[in-house]
Design an enzyme around this catalytic site. Structure first.
Site, PDB file in Angstrom:
ATOM      1  N   ARG A  89       0.680  -0.901   0.043  1.00  0.00           N
ATOM      2  CA  ARG A  89      -0.546   0.156   0.116  1.00  0.00           C
ATOM      3  C   ARG A  89       0.789   1.611  -0.316  1.00  0.00           C
ATOM      4  O   ARG A  89       2.246   1.567   0.814  1.00  0.00           O
ATOM      5  CB  ARG A  89      -0.726  -0.276   1.485  1.00  0.00           C
ATOM      6  CG  ARG A  89      -1.705  -1.483   1.420  1.00  0.00           C
ATOM      7  CD  ARG A  89      -3.020  -1.130   2.616  1.00  0.00           C
ATOM      8  NE  ARG A  89      -3.715  -2.608   2.214  1.00  0.00           N
ATOM      9  CZ  ARG A  89      -4.324  -2.816   2.990  1.00  0.00           C
ATOM     10  NH1 ARG A  89      -4.707  -1.471   3.815  1.00  0.00           N
ATOM     11  NH2 ARG A  89      -5.456  -3.882   3.517  1.00  0.00           N
ATOM     12  N   ARG A 110       2.149   1.144   9.965  1.00  0.00           N
ATOM     13  CA  ARG A 110       1.764   1.212   9.183  1.00  0.00           C
ATOM     14  C   ARG A 110       2.621   1.424   7.713  1.00  0.00           C
ATOM     15  O   ARG A 110       3.579   2.635   8.125  1.00  0.00           O
ATOM     16  CB  ARG A 110       0.694   3.005   9.051  1.00  0.00           C
ATOM     17  CG  ARG A 110       0.045   3.222   7.946  1.00  0.00           C
ATOM     18  CD  ARG A 110      -0.022   4.874   8.061  1.00  0.00           C
ATOM     19  NE  ARG A 110      -1.401   4.479   9.346  1.00  0.00           N
ATOM     20  CZ  ARG A 110      -2.620   4.531   9.334  1.00  0.00           C
ATOM     21  NH1 ARG A 110      -2.991   4.024   7.950  1.00  0.00           N
ATOM     22  NH2 ARG A 110      -3.103   5.344  10.007  1.00  0.00           N
ATOM     23  N   GLU A 165      -6.742  -0.752  14.914  1.00  0.00           N
ATOM     24  CA  GLU A 165      -7.410  -1.829  14.344  1.00  0.00           C
ATOM     25  C   GLU A 165      -6.491  -2.751  14.091  1.00  0.00           C
ATOM     26  O   GLU A 165      -5.410  -2.547  13.778  1.00  0.00           O
ATOM     27  CB  GLU A 165      -8.168  -1.073  13.386  1.00  0.00           C
ATOM     28  CG  GLU A 165      -8.553  -1.909  12.235  1.00  0.00           C
ATOM     29  CD  GLU A 165      -8.349  -1.617  10.800  1.00  0.00           C
ATOM     30  OE1 GLU A 165      -8.298  -2.458   9.956  1.00  0.00           O
ATOM     31  OE2 GLU A 165      -8.750  -0.634  10.786  1.00  0.00           O
ATOM     32  N   SER A 194     -10.911  -5.803  10.213  1.00  0.00           N
ATOM     33  CA  SER A 194     -11.775  -5.072   9.430  1.00  0.00           C
ATOM     34  C   SER A 194     -12.488  -6.034   8.606  1.00  0.00           C
ATOM     35  O   SER A 194     -12.482  -6.593   7.432  1.00  0.00           O
ATOM     36  CB  SER A 194     -11.610  -3.835   9.091  1.00  0.00           C
ATOM     37  OG  SER A 194     -12.495  -3.074   8.063  1.00  0.00           O
ATOM     38  N   ARG A 206       0.237  -6.708  13.160  1.00  0.00           N
ATOM     39  CA  ARG A 206      -0.526  -5.883  14.176  1.00  0.00           C
ATOM     40  C   ARG A 206       0.174  -6.616  15.046  1.00  0.00           C
ATOM     41  O   ARG A 206      -0.849  -7.194  16.171  1.00  0.00           O
ATOM     42  CB  ARG A 206      -1.510  -5.043  14.096  1.00  0.00           C
ATOM     43  CG  ARG A 206      -1.071  -3.888  12.871  1.00  0.00           C
ATOM     44  CD  ARG A 206      -2.332  -3.446  13.146  1.00  0.00           C
ATOM     45  NE  ARG A 206      -1.754  -2.039  11.910  1.00  0.00           N
ATOM     46  CZ  ARG A 206      -2.439  -1.172  11.683  1.00  0.00           C
ATOM     47  NH1 ARG A 206      -3.632  -0.637  12.945  1.00  0.00           N
ATOM     48  NH2 ARG A 206      -1.933  -0.059  11.287  1.00  0.00           N
TER      49      ARG A 206
END
Length: 427
Positions: free
Chosen positions: A262, A277, A349, A352, A391
């Site tokens: 990403r 991130r 988070e 999701s 994570r």
């Protein structure tokens, strides 16, 4: 993608749904564009019908030795042949314009999704476990990893730039163990089929899952015009593109452990320390393909599958229902699972899980044949993280930190760790 027929039949409901999403009403402009397209389609069809009829009339006129009428009809056919391509071009142009406008619209939120502007309006649905009670100081994962000597951000930056991490030794082993544990859990306990998909995909694939055209800047593109996958949702969901499945085949459940890529466009200054991130990270993805009647229940099932991973790891988490302003573009309803990170003293988070209805099925032209009336309907799709491996590593390192700076390995991961029971400082 939304159905223009549904928009025509329900303009007020459509605009109300867009308003819940914080968007301006668009029913009138879309219906007007569709009216123009439909008028051109009708005109082209009438021209084709008249051409066919006139061609038959020419034969009759010639059989009756009526040369004058035959010549008049031939001139009419010639004029139609000249005009028809322009009408067909207009039809293609207006259809492309309508499809592009529809492709940029977000999905309609489910009725039970809470209204809101951003993450502050999300609603807690449930929580599991409790925060760890320690006498020693909590640390962030990058402080722990660097002190142990198994996490290297400076070396990664020299090789690849910012937002990359090098894991070594025992932490690299722990990251691998987490991914394998998740795959085993989902395939052996939750009924998902393991897949090793391509990591590069074509335009049609990312269009099908709605990353294109609106979110191209969030992706990385190769020099031969493929896209690096932002998540395995893209190839897994596209496994059913341009197919008609039998309803008895559903649900299909797929899982994959892949790197994800990403660009993190728009995240400048956010989470610059550590590996929260990243441009590249590993994630276990869950994808379900269902019929229309089953997707809501499948959403609950998928979320429970992701939660089960965290329960097995002994991590405290809460599950949030996202409000309309915080949901993803293609989602009808989303649950975010947020794990407790002691070092940050907050929830973050880690998964999701979204139900998309037929939004992606329509874009992929993926359908199923209803067993009752044999009609074809678009499949419903769901996707979720089961969970983000990096994570999960962060959460384990921060929650299992010992007073001496070592990290105890959760019991469920011990079979994957080759005899290690603790992550200790590099020699």
């Amino acid at each position: 993608m939304l159905d223009i027929k549904w928009i025509r039949d329900n303009p007020a409901a459509f605009d109300a749904a867009l308003k819940r999403r914080g968007a301006e009403p668009q029913a009138d402009s879309l219906i007007a564009l569709d009216e123009k397209r439909r008028a051109i389609v009708q005109k082209a069809q009438e021209m084709q019908s008249r051409r066919n009829a006139a061609s038959k009339e020419i034969g009759i006129a010639m059989g009756q030795k009526n040369a004058e009428l035959a010549d008049k009809l031939k001139a009419e056919v010639a004029e139609i042949k000249t005009s028809l391509p322009a009408a067909e071009d207009d039809e293609r142009r207006l259809s492309a314009e309508l499809n592009d406008a529809l492709s940029r619209l977000p999905n309609i939120p489910a009725a039970d999704v809470p209204d809101g502007k951003d993450e502050h309006d999300n609603v807690e649905t449930r929580r599991h476990g409790t925060k760890p009670g320690w006498n020693h100081k909590a640390l962030e994962h990058f402080e722990i990893g660097e002190a142990l000597g198994w996490m290297d951000f400076e070396g990664a930056a020299k090789i690849a730039g910012s937002r990359f991490t090098i894991l070594k030794g025992q932490l690299a082993r722990l990251e691998r163990a987490l991914g394998q544990f998740m795959l085993d859990t989902h395939t052996q306990e939750h009924g998902y089929l393991e897949v090793q998909p391509p990591l590069m995909v074509r335009d049609d694939a990312v269009y099908g899952t709605a990353q294109l055209p609106k979110f191209a800047e969030d992706l990385f593109r190769t020099t031969d015009d493929r896209w690096l996958i932002p998540t395995a949702e893209v190839p897994l969901t596209n496994l059913v593109r341009e197919q008609i499945l039998e309803q008895e085949q559903l649900p299909l459940r797929f899982t994959a452990l892949t790197p994800c890529f990403r660009s993190e466009a728009g995240s400048a200054g956010r989470d610059t320390r550590g590996m929260l991130r990243q441009h590249q990270f590993n994630k276990v993805e869950l994808v379900s393909i269902t019929d229309a009647e089953s997707s809501k229940a499948e959403h609950e099932r998928m979320t429970e599958s992701a939660e089960n991973v965290l329960k097995k790891l002994g991590l405290h988490f809460r599950t949030m229902t996202l409000c309309t302003g915080d949901m993803g573009f293609g989602s009808q309803k989303t649950y975010d699972i947020e794990v407790w990170l002691p070092g940050q003293d907050t929830y973050r988070e880690i998964s999701s899980c979204s139900v998309c209805g037929d939004f992606q099925g329509r874009r992929m032209n993926a359908r199923y044949r209803d067993k009752a009336d044999r009609s074809t309907k678009f499949v419903h799709t769901l996707n979720g993280s089961g969970v983000a491996v990096g994570r999960a590593l962060i959460a384990v390192v921060e929650n299992y930190l010992d007073e001496d700076g070592s990290v105890t390995i959760p019991d469920v991961l011990l079979p994957y760790m080759g005899g290690l029971t603790k992550i200790e400082k590099a020699a």
